[in-house]
Design an enzyme around this catalytic site. Structure first.
Site, PDB file in Angstrom:
ATOM      1  CD  GLU A 228       7.153 -47.423 -11.363  1.00 42.64           C
ATOM      2  OE1 GLU A 228       6.448 -48.249 -11.989  1.00 42.64           O
ATOM      3  OE2 GLU A 228       6.670 -46.518 -10.656  1.00 42.64           O
ATOM      4  NE  ARG A 275      -0.425 -38.594 -11.819  1.00 39.50           N
ATOM      5  CZ  ARG A 275       0.433 -37.581 -11.863  1.00 39.50           C
ATOM      6  NH1 ARG A 275       1.333 -37.432 -10.905  1.00 39.50           N
ATOM      7  NH2 ARG A 275       0.421 -36.722 -12.856  1.00 39.50           N
TER       8      ARG A 275
END
Length: 338
Positions: A228, A275
């Site tokens: 990320e 999540r």
């Protein structure tokens, strides 16, 4: 199953549908670890005989699953398993390394692919292959990489300022009681963004060969969720091929409903959150279609099968309606009857 039966009975498209697509082949990296049916349906939806596909199967996946994937891939000369397999850990360096293994394989491919896109097993396309090609060749993206993201926010800095360690196949945790890392190499400004991208072939060569990219990769080994920050940080280096230093969150790669964005960027999850990401239900489909991102994430075949069934049928209808060649009967997913 014989390969001729497999490609016919599973409705794979076996010829390029337009010259426009044939002249702009794409590469795909797909990382998977479960749900064979979902993978086959995803591959069927994105498959074109002039593209190239590298599939990374998690090393901890059951052997029978790995064998089944290999059987499917053996029926096509443009699909293959990654030459190296990682035991992938959520938010770990192994996830980033899986993509890089496939990039090394794709860099050697004789297919002259123009851009590479990465996917996971719970993705599904919204745009057709023709629409992907046109989007990537649009004025804004023709020679640019798509890595949506921004300068690393303060609340994310712990990910790269503190040392982490990967407990293989389980989770990522802090190393000690908050051991700080040295600053990033070459005075790089760290960015934060999505782990998903569309990258030019020249940029992939840069990732694999450039010392700055290699040094950042080494530095990222003990960070949290390095995929990320890695791609988006490199894409903000001026000299990187196809860099987009003022790109921000541009590049509509994924339609995702995050729980904390309900009411702001979407109308809430009609399936269920896992999540903090929506597993799509049927009533999420109008939002997905209207948003018209490249891909949508996430789907489950067991919990909300109708959502994927419906999107898949809609997508295949669109693909075939855009074809410039005669449609073969086996390419239809369903036929009308009384």
């Amino acid at each position: 199953m014989q390969c001729s039966n497999l490609t016919r009975d599973l409705h794979f498209i076996t010829r390029p549908l337009s010259r426009e697509e044939e002249d702009y082949p794409l590469a795909f990296i797909v990382t998977i670890h479960k749900e064979l049916e979902l993978f086959v349906r995803l591959l069927r939806a994105i498959y074109m005989p002039h593209n190239v596909y590298c599939i990374h199967v998690d090393d901890k996946a059951p052997l029978e699953y790995q064998a089944a994937v290999l059987k499917v891939l053996s029926c096509f000369n443009n699909t293959f398993l990654s030459s190296r397999s990682e035991t992938v850990t959520y938010a770990g360096f192994s996830r980033l390394r899986a993509d890089i293994h496939c990039m090394k394989d794709l860099a050697k491919s004789e297919i002259g692919w123009k851009k590479v896109v990465n996917l996971c097993g719970q993705d599904f396309p919204v745009k057709s292959n023709l629409e992907l090609v046109r989007y990537m060749q649009s004025k804004e993206w023709r020679d640019r990489n798509m890595t949506p993201g921004v300068k690393q926010p303060k609340y994310m800095r712990h990910r790269t300022r503190l040392q982490h360690k990967e407990i293989t196949g389980k989770h990522v945790t802090l190393k000690g009681t908050g051991v700080t890392k040295v600053p990033p190499p070459h005075n790089l400004q760290v960015y934060f963004g999505t782990a998903y991208y569309a990258l030019t072939r020249a940029f992939v060569d840069f990732v694999l060969e450039n010392p700055v990219a290699q040094d950042l990769l080494e530095w990222s080994k003990d960070t949290f969720s390095p995929d990320e920050h890695y791609w988006v940080t490199l894409n903000h280096i001026q000299e990187a091929p196809g860099s987009h230093v003022d790109g921000g969150w541009k590049g509509d790669i994924r339609a995702i409903k995050w729980r904390d964005q309900a009411g702001r960027t979407h109308n809430g999850c009609k399936g269920r959150y896992v999540r903090d990401i929506c597993i799509y239900g049927m009533e999420d489909l109008p939002w997905i279609v209207k948003k018209n991102s490249m891909f949508a994430n996430k789907f489950e075949s067991k919990r909300f099968p109708e959502a994927l069934d419906c999107l898949e049928q809609w997508h295949r209808n669109k693909v075939l309606n855009q074809s410039t060649v005669p449609i073969e009967p086996s390419w239809l997913l369903a036929t009308q009857s009384n």
